[in-house]
Design a protein around this motif. Structure first.
Motif, PDB file in Angstrom:
ATOM      1  N   LYS A 182      -3.314  -1.426  -3.761  1.00 53.60           N
ATOM      2  CA  LYS A 182      -1.944  -1.836  -3.414  1.00 53.60           C
ATOM      3  C   LYS A 182      -1.648  -1.522  -1.949  1.00 53.60           C
ATOM      4  O   LYS A 182      -2.341  -0.708  -1.321  1.00 53.60           O
ATOM      5  CB  LYS A 182      -0.934  -1.135  -4.317  1.00 53.60           C
ATOM      6  N   VAL A 183      -0.594  -2.187  -1.447  1.00 49.44           N
ATOM      7  CA  VAL A 183      -0.106  -1.859  -0.098  1.00 49.44           C
ATOM      8  C   VAL A 183       1.334  -1.367  -0.237  1.00 49.44           C
ATOM      9  O   VAL A 183       2.064  -1.816  -1.126  1.00 49.44           O
ATOM     10  CB  VAL A 183      -0.189  -3.075   0.862  1.00 49.44           C
ATOM     11  N   THR A 184       1.718  -0.455   0.640  1.00 46.10           N
ATOM     12  CA  THR A 184       3.083   0.077   0.603  1.00 46.10           C
ATOM     13  C   THR A 184       3.782  -0.284   1.911  1.00 46.10           C
ATOM     14  O   THR A 184       3.225  -0.086   3.000  1.00 46.10           O
ATOM     15  CB  THR A 184       3.057   1.610   0.430  1.00 46.10           C
ATOM     16  N   LEU A 185       4.990  -0.797   1.789  1.00 47.99           N
ATOM     17  CA  LEU A 185       5.748  -1.205   2.980  1.00 47.99           C
ATOM     18  C   LEU A 185       6.555  -0.032   3.528  1.00 47.99           C
ATOM     19  O   LEU A 185       6.727   0.987   2.858  1.00 47.99           O
ATOM     20  CB  LEU A 185       6.695  -2.352   2.635  1.00 47.99           C
ATOM     21  N   ASP A 186       7.098  -0.206   4.755  1.00 46.83           N
ATOM     22  CA  ASP A 186       7.813   0.908   5.389  1.00 46.83           C
ATOM     23  C   ASP A 186       9.086   1.293   4.634  1.00 46.83           C
ATOM     24  O   ASP A 186       9.589   2.398   4.784  1.00 46.83           O
ATOM     25  CB  ASP A 186       8.093   0.621   6.872  1.00 46.83           C
ATOM     26  N   ASP A 187       9.611   0.394   3.782  1.00 45.75           N
ATOM     27  CA  ASP A 187      10.795   0.774   2.998  1.00 45.75           C
ATOM     28  C   ASP A 187      10.406   1.295   1.608  1.00 45.75           C
ATOM     29  O   ASP A 187      11.243   1.446   0.728  1.00 45.75           O
ATOM     30  CB  ASP A 187      11.751  -0.422   2.862  1.00 45.75           C
ATOM     31  N   GLY A 188       9.123   1.520   1.394  1.00 46.39           N
ATOM     32  CA  GLY A 188       8.672   2.123   0.144  1.00 46.39           C
ATOM     33  C   GLY A 188       8.235   1.123  -0.924  1.00 46.39           C
ATOM     34  O   GLY A 188       7.624   1.507  -1.914  1.00 46.39           O
ATOM     35  N   ARG A 189       8.537  -0.165  -0.726  1.00 45.24           N
ATOM     36  CA  ARG A 189       8.113  -1.143  -1.742  1.00 45.24           C
ATOM     37  C   ARG A 189       6.586  -1.159  -1.850  1.00 45.24           C
ATOM     38  O   ARG A 189       5.898  -1.053  -0.828  1.00 45.24           O
ATOM     39  CB  ARG A 189       8.597  -2.548  -1.358  1.00 45.24           C
ATOM     40  N   GLN A 190       6.098  -1.356  -3.074  1.00 41.16           N
ATOM     41  CA  GLN A 190       4.649  -1.379  -3.282  1.00 41.16           C
ATOM     42  C   GLN A 190       4.234  -2.735  -3.842  1.00 41.16           C
ATOM     43  O   GLN A 190       4.917  -3.279  -4.709  1.00 41.16           O
ATOM     44  CB  GLN A 190       4.250  -0.288  -4.267  1.00 41.16           C
ATOM     45  N   ILE A 191       3.127  -3.237  -3.349  1.00 42.99           N
ATOM     46  CA  ILE A 191       2.650  -4.540  -3.837  1.00 42.99           C
ATOM     47  C   ILE A 191       1.208  -4.368  -4.296  1.00 42.99           C
ATOM     48  O   ILE A 191       0.329  -4.031  -3.495  1.00 42.99           O
ATOM     49  CB  ILE A 191       2.752  -5.609  -2.730  1.00 42.99           C
ATOM     50  N   GLU A 192       1.009  -4.599  -5.566  1.00 37.92           N
ATOM     51  CA  GLU A 192      -0.343  -4.493  -6.121  1.00 37.92           C
ATOM     52  C   GLU A 192      -1.020  -5.856  -6.086  1.00 37.92           C
ATOM     53  O   GLU A 192      -0.347  -6.885  -6.018  1.00 37.92           O
ATOM     54  CB  GLU A 192      -0.261  -4.004  -7.565  1.00 37.92           C
ATOM     55  N   GLY A 193      -2.338  -5.862  -6.159  1.00 35.96           N
ATOM     56  CA  GLY A 193      -3.040  -7.146  -6.181  1.00 35.96           C
ATOM     57  C   GLY A 193      -4.474  -6.988  -6.633  1.00 35.96           C
ATOM     58  O   GLY A 193      -5.018  -5.875  -6.635  1.00 35.96           O
ATOM     59  N   ASP A 194      -5.091  -8.104  -7.032  1.00 34.32           N
ATOM     60  CA  ASP A 194      -6.502  -8.085  -7.424  1.00 34.32           C
ATOM     61  C   ASP A 194      -7.383  -8.428  -6.218  1.00 34.32           C
ATOM     62  O   ASP A 194      -8.448  -7.870  -6.025  1.00 34.32           O
ATOM     63  CB  ASP A 194      -6.749  -9.125  -8.533  1.00 34.32           C
ATOM     64  N   LEU A 195      -6.919  -9.420  -5.445  1.00 31.32           N
ATOM     65  CA  LEU A 195      -7.680  -9.854  -4.262  1.00 31.32           C
ATOM     66  C   LEU A 195      -6.719  -9.807  -3.071  1.00 31.32           C
ATOM     67  O   LEU A 195      -5.583 -10.296  -3.167  1.00 31.32           O
ATOM     68  CB  LEU A 195      -8.182 -11.290  -4.475  1.00 31.32           C
ATOM     69  N   PHE A 196      -7.163  -9.254  -1.952  1.00 28.34           N
ATOM     70  CA  PHE A 196      -6.315  -9.168  -0.755  1.00 28.34           C
ATOM     71  C   PHE A 196      -6.942 -10.008   0.358  1.00 28.34           C
ATOM     72  O   PHE A 196      -8.137  -9.865   0.639  1.00 28.34           O
ATOM     73  CB  PHE A 196      -6.192  -7.706  -0.294  1.00 28.34           C
ATOM     74  N   VAL A 197      -6.148 -10.874   0.969  1.00 28.44           N
ATOM     75  CA  VAL A 197      -6.647 -11.644   2.104  1.00 28.44           C
ATOM     76  C   VAL A 197      -6.026 -11.028   3.348  1.00 28.44           C
ATOM     77  O   VAL A 197      -4.801 -11.000   3.484  1.00 28.44           O
ATOM     78  CB  VAL A 197      -6.285 -13.141   1.979  1.00 28.44           C
ATOM     79  N   ASP A 198      -6.879 -10.522   4.224  1.00 27.57           N
ATOM     80  CA  ASP A 198      -6.385  -9.864   5.433  1.00 27.57           C
ATOM     81  C   ASP A 198      -6.162 -10.916   6.518  1.00 27.57           C
ATOM     82  O   ASP A 198      -7.112 -11.438   7.108  1.00 27.57           O
ATOM     83  CB  ASP A 198      -7.405  -8.817   5.900  1.00 27.57           C
ATOM     84  N   CYS A 199      -4.887 -11.240   6.756  1.00 27.73           N
ATOM     85  CA  CYS A 199      -4.524 -12.187   7.822  1.00 27.73           C
ATOM     86  C   CYS A 199      -3.710 -11.440   8.880  1.00 27.73           C
ATOM     87  O   CYS A 199      -2.775 -11.986   9.453  1.00 27.73           O
ATOM     88  CB  CYS A 199      -3.696 -13.345   7.275  1.00 27.73           C
ATOM     89  N   SER A 200      -4.054 -10.167   9.111  1.00 30.00           N
ATOM     90  CA  SER A 200      -3.204  -9.341   9.972  1.00 30.00           C
ATOM     91  C   SER A 200      -3.553  -9.438  11.447  1.00 30.00           C
ATOM     92  O   SER A 200      -3.080  -8.645  12.257  1.00 30.00           O
ATOM     93  CB  SER A 200      -3.278  -7.881   9.507  1.00 30.00           C
ATOM     94  N   GLY A 201      -4.390 -10.408  11.817  1.00 29.22           N
ATOM     95  CA  GLY A 201      -4.679 -10.610  13.235  1.00 29.22           C
ATOM     96  C   GLY A 201      -5.633  -9.557  13.784  1.00 29.22           C
ATOM     97  O   GLY A 201      -6.409  -8.954  13.036  1.00 29.22           O
ATOM     98  N   PHE A 202      -5.566  -9.329  15.104  1.00 29.40           N
ATOM     99  CA  PHE A 202      -6.496  -8.393  15.749  1.00 29.40           C
ATOM    100  C   PHE A 202      -6.447  -6.993  15.118  1.00 29.40           C
ATOM    101  O   PHE A 202      -7.391  -6.236  15.205  1.00 29.40           O
ATOM    102  CB  PHE A 202      -6.174  -8.276  17.243  1.00 29.40           C
ATOM    103  N   ARG A 203      -5.322  -6.636  14.456  1.00 32.63           N
ATOM    104  CA  ARG A 203      -5.213  -5.304  13.840  1.00 32.63           C
ATOM    105  C   ARG A 203      -6.236  -5.097  12.728  1.00 32.63           C
ATOM    106  O   ARG A 203      -6.652  -3.981  12.479  1.00 32.63           O
ATOM    107  CB  ARG A 203      -3.828  -5.138  13.211  1.00 32.63           C
ATOM    108  N   ALA A 204      -6.595  -6.136  12.032  1.00 34.46           N
ATOM    109  CA  ALA A 204      -7.551  -6.057  10.911  1.00 34.46           C
ATOM    110  C   ALA A 204      -7.210  -4.886   9.989  1.00 34.46           C
ATOM    111  O   ALA A 204      -8.054  -4.042   9.662  1.00 34.46           O
ATOM    112  CB  ALA A 204      -8.982  -5.941  11.448  1.00 34.46           C
ATOM    113  N   LEU A 205      -5.973  -4.878   9.565  1.00 36.04           N
ATOM    114  CA  LEU A 205      -5.383  -3.759   8.828  1.00 36.04           C
ATOM    115  C   LEU A 205      -6.159  -3.357   7.564  1.00 36.04           C
ATOM    116  O   LEU A 205      -6.357  -2.181   7.305  1.00 36.04           O
ATOM    117  CB  LEU A 205      -3.971  -4.203   8.440  1.00 36.04           C
ATOM    118  N   LEU A 206      -6.585  -4.340   6.808  1.00 36.09           N
ATOM    119  CA  LEU A 206      -7.273  -4.039   5.553  1.00 36.09           C
ATOM    120  C   LEU A 206      -8.789  -4.007   5.745  1.00 36.09           C
ATOM    121  O   LEU A 206      -9.455  -3.048   5.356  1.00 36.09           O
ATOM    122  CB  LEU A 206      -6.923  -5.082   4.484  1.00 36.09           C
ATOM    123  N   ILE A 207      -9.317  -5.055   6.366  1.00 35.12           N
ATOM    124  CA  ILE A 207     -10.783  -5.210   6.419  1.00 35.12           C
ATOM    125  C   ILE A 207     -11.426  -4.135   7.295  1.00 35.12           C
ATOM    126  O   ILE A 207     -12.522  -3.677   7.005  1.00 35.12           O
ATOM    127  CB  ILE A 207     -11.165  -6.646   6.894  1.00 35.12           C
TER     128      ILE A 207
END
Ligand SMILES: Cc1cc2nc3c(=O)[nH]c(=O)nc-3n(C[C@H](O)[C@H](O)[C@H](O)COP(=O)(O)OP(=O)(O)OC[C@H]3O[C@@H](n4cnc5c(N)ncnc54)[C@H](O)[C@@H]3O)c2cc1C
Length: 484
Positions: A182-207
């Motif tokens: 899962k990923v957690t947002l700055d306001d505390g919301r959580q998002i679970e998932g089975d497959l994550f597609v990292d489209c975060s640009g040069f940051r490559a946050l997940l991959i």
């Protein structure tokens, strides 16, 4: 692009898609010139061309003009199409090469309808009749990438994608498999998932930041590591091509849209500093700048694994090759297409990951070699940058290709990968790599017959181009943008 495509093509099988974006972070905000493949992507998503072009202020693109690359003063267009007319036993450039041995046949550009039409600012869609000269080209678009993203976001949301505005702060992984849970947002919301597609640009946050998929650095072959982008006004008629002008420490792009021109200087910080690069770009603008300059830093290379565990990188998070041949949006499209082809089941098996990575590696390496060709095939020795790229050791995969063309005029064939025969011919010949011999099959034609056929073809191309409308007239009738 990913959310819109998955919504249209994967969601009907029961998959739920969530898109997380942060307006505070925003997008890279550049990337306006595309390749013809994007038409297939848009068509697959059921996008109406005229509506999309209006919404994104798009123009048509028949190729890329390269100025000062092989030598200062040199100019050629890499067309989205063939040289010559349909038919012939050997590729057309062999007939042209033999013609040169016999007399004055002019540049090979004269035998390409997309090149001649582009230079004259003309455009009409190609014909479906394979016997017609008008069937010898394809086209792409030059558009406002931010507007394209907005257009696709609207589509994705209409198709049922849940879009969440927020900044991802934490990424949780399964303790055993390492998969992202899962990923957690700055306001505390959580998002679970089975497959994550990292489209975060040069940051490559997940991959990268989370999964440490690694990065293969190609900056020794592609030393440009910065760009300054600055759109400007223009009162010129729009031309159906992007221009790439080689400068002292890199190159400048010019991308004409309906309402403005996109400009940028892509450069190597080892050979010019940021202030000098900005001055150089500003000094070359054709109109008033429309924004503050946007400076971007990058390293040429590819994520070592584009798919790792349950995460697939798409876009800048998967790697970056400078935009000389407008390949990044294509790489996004191809990653999405391959992801859909290999869409995993609930358990992601390593073979799927390996196959995706194998196919993406091929795409990346072939594009890399094609871009390096533009730098190494040069006689320029006017600055340390050009001395470096002219003399740098090349990847073996590229040296072999160049040697085969230099010896025989033969383009090394491959099945998977982006740039096909005419593209390699355009850059080889445009940058003065001339084969030592033409193909023996063309000797079947007598010298007189060959020269008269070439002359007739050249005239036919000129006449066909002359009959096309100007791009501006075509756009005005078909897809002029509505006032904002
Ligand atoms: C100078 C330059 C010129 C270019 N020209 C071309 C061109 O002519 N043709 C071409 O095909 N390509 C070009 N490209 C590449 C093109 O710009 C990109 O491929 C394209 O814009 C896609 O970027 P992206 O979506 O991967 O990343 P980005 O545009 O950076 O998007 C990243 C997204 O992730 C979100 N995000 C990031 N971190 C977080 C977080 N923590 N929480 C929530 N959301 C987050 C951001 O909000 C954003 O929505 C160019 C690139 C450069 C640098």
């Amino acid at each position: 692009m990913t959310a819109a495509a998955l919504a249209r093509l994967v969601a009907p099988s029961g998959v739920q898609i969530t898109l997380v974006e942060s307006e505070a972070i925003g997008t890279v905000g550049v990337g306006e010139s595309t390749l013809p493949h994007i038409r297939a992507f848009n068509e697959r998503l059921g996008i109406d061309e005229a509506a999309f072009m209006k919404a994104t202020r798009a123009t048509f693109k028949l190729g890329i003009q390269f100025e000062n690359w092989g030598q200062i003063g040199g100019s050629y267009i890499h067309p989205f199409g063939d040289y010559g007319a349909p038919g012939g036993e050997a590729p057309f450039h062999h007939y042209w090469l033999r013609g040169r041995e016999l007399g004055d046949v002019g540049p090979i550009d004269d035998y390409s309808l997309p090149v001649v039409a582009a230079r004259e600012g003309r455009f009409a869609p190609p014909s479906d009749d394979p016997r017609s000269l008008l069937s010898t080209y394809r086209y792409a678009y030059q558009f406002d990438a931010t507007l394209y993203a907005r257009f696709l976001r609207g589509m994705a949301e209409t198709e049922g994608v849940r879009r969440i505005e927020g900044r991802i702060q934490n990424v949780a992984q399964d303790g055993e498999s390492g998969a992202i849970t899962k990923v957690t947002l700055d306001d505390g919301r959580q998002i679970e998932g089975d497959l994550f597609v990292d489209c975060s640009g040069f940051r490559a946050l997940l991959i990268e930041q989370t999964l440490k998929a690694g990065f293969t650095d190609w900056s020794h072959w592609l030393p440009c590591d910065r760009a300054v982008a600055l759109p400007c006004e223009s009162d010129q008629p729009t031309v159906p091509y992007t221009r790439a002008t080689a400068l002292e420490a890199g190159w400048q792009f010019r991308i004409p849209l309906q309402h403005r021109v996109g400009n940028g200087y892509v450069y190597s910080s080892a050979f010019i500093d940021d202030a000098a690069a900005l001055d150089r770009l500003v000094g070359r603008l054709e109109g008033k700048p429309l924004k503050a300059p946007n400076v971007l830093k990058f390293t040429a290379g590819q994520r070592t694994r584009n798919w790792a565990a349950n995460c697939v990188s798409v876009g800048l998070s998967s790697g970056f090759i400078e935009p000389l041949e407008s390949t990044s949006i294509y790489l996004i499209q191809i990653a999405i297409t391959k992801l859909i082809e290999l869409w995993p089941t609930a358990v992601i098996d390593p073979a799927t990951e390996a196959e995706f990575n194998r196919q993406m590696d091929l795409e990346y390496v072939r594009i890399r070699d094609f871009i390096i060709l533009h730098y190494c095939a040069t006689a320029r020795n006017d600055t340390p940058f050009w001395d470096y790229v002219r003399t740098m050791p090349l990847p073996d995969t590229l040296s072999e290709k160049i040697e085969l063309f230099r010896a025989r005029g033969i383009v090394q064939d491959y099945r998977e990968g982006l740039f096909l025969h005419p593209s390699w011919v355009a850059v080889y010949l445009g940058q003065d790599i001339l084969p030592r011999r033409h193909h023996p099959l063309v000797d079947a034609v007598s010298a007189t017959q060959l020269m008269s056929s070439l002359e007739r073809l050249r005239r036919m191309v000129r006449e066909a181009s002359y009959k096309l409308p100007s791009q501006d007239d075509y756009i005005a009738r078909y897809c002029a943008h509505l006032p904002l």
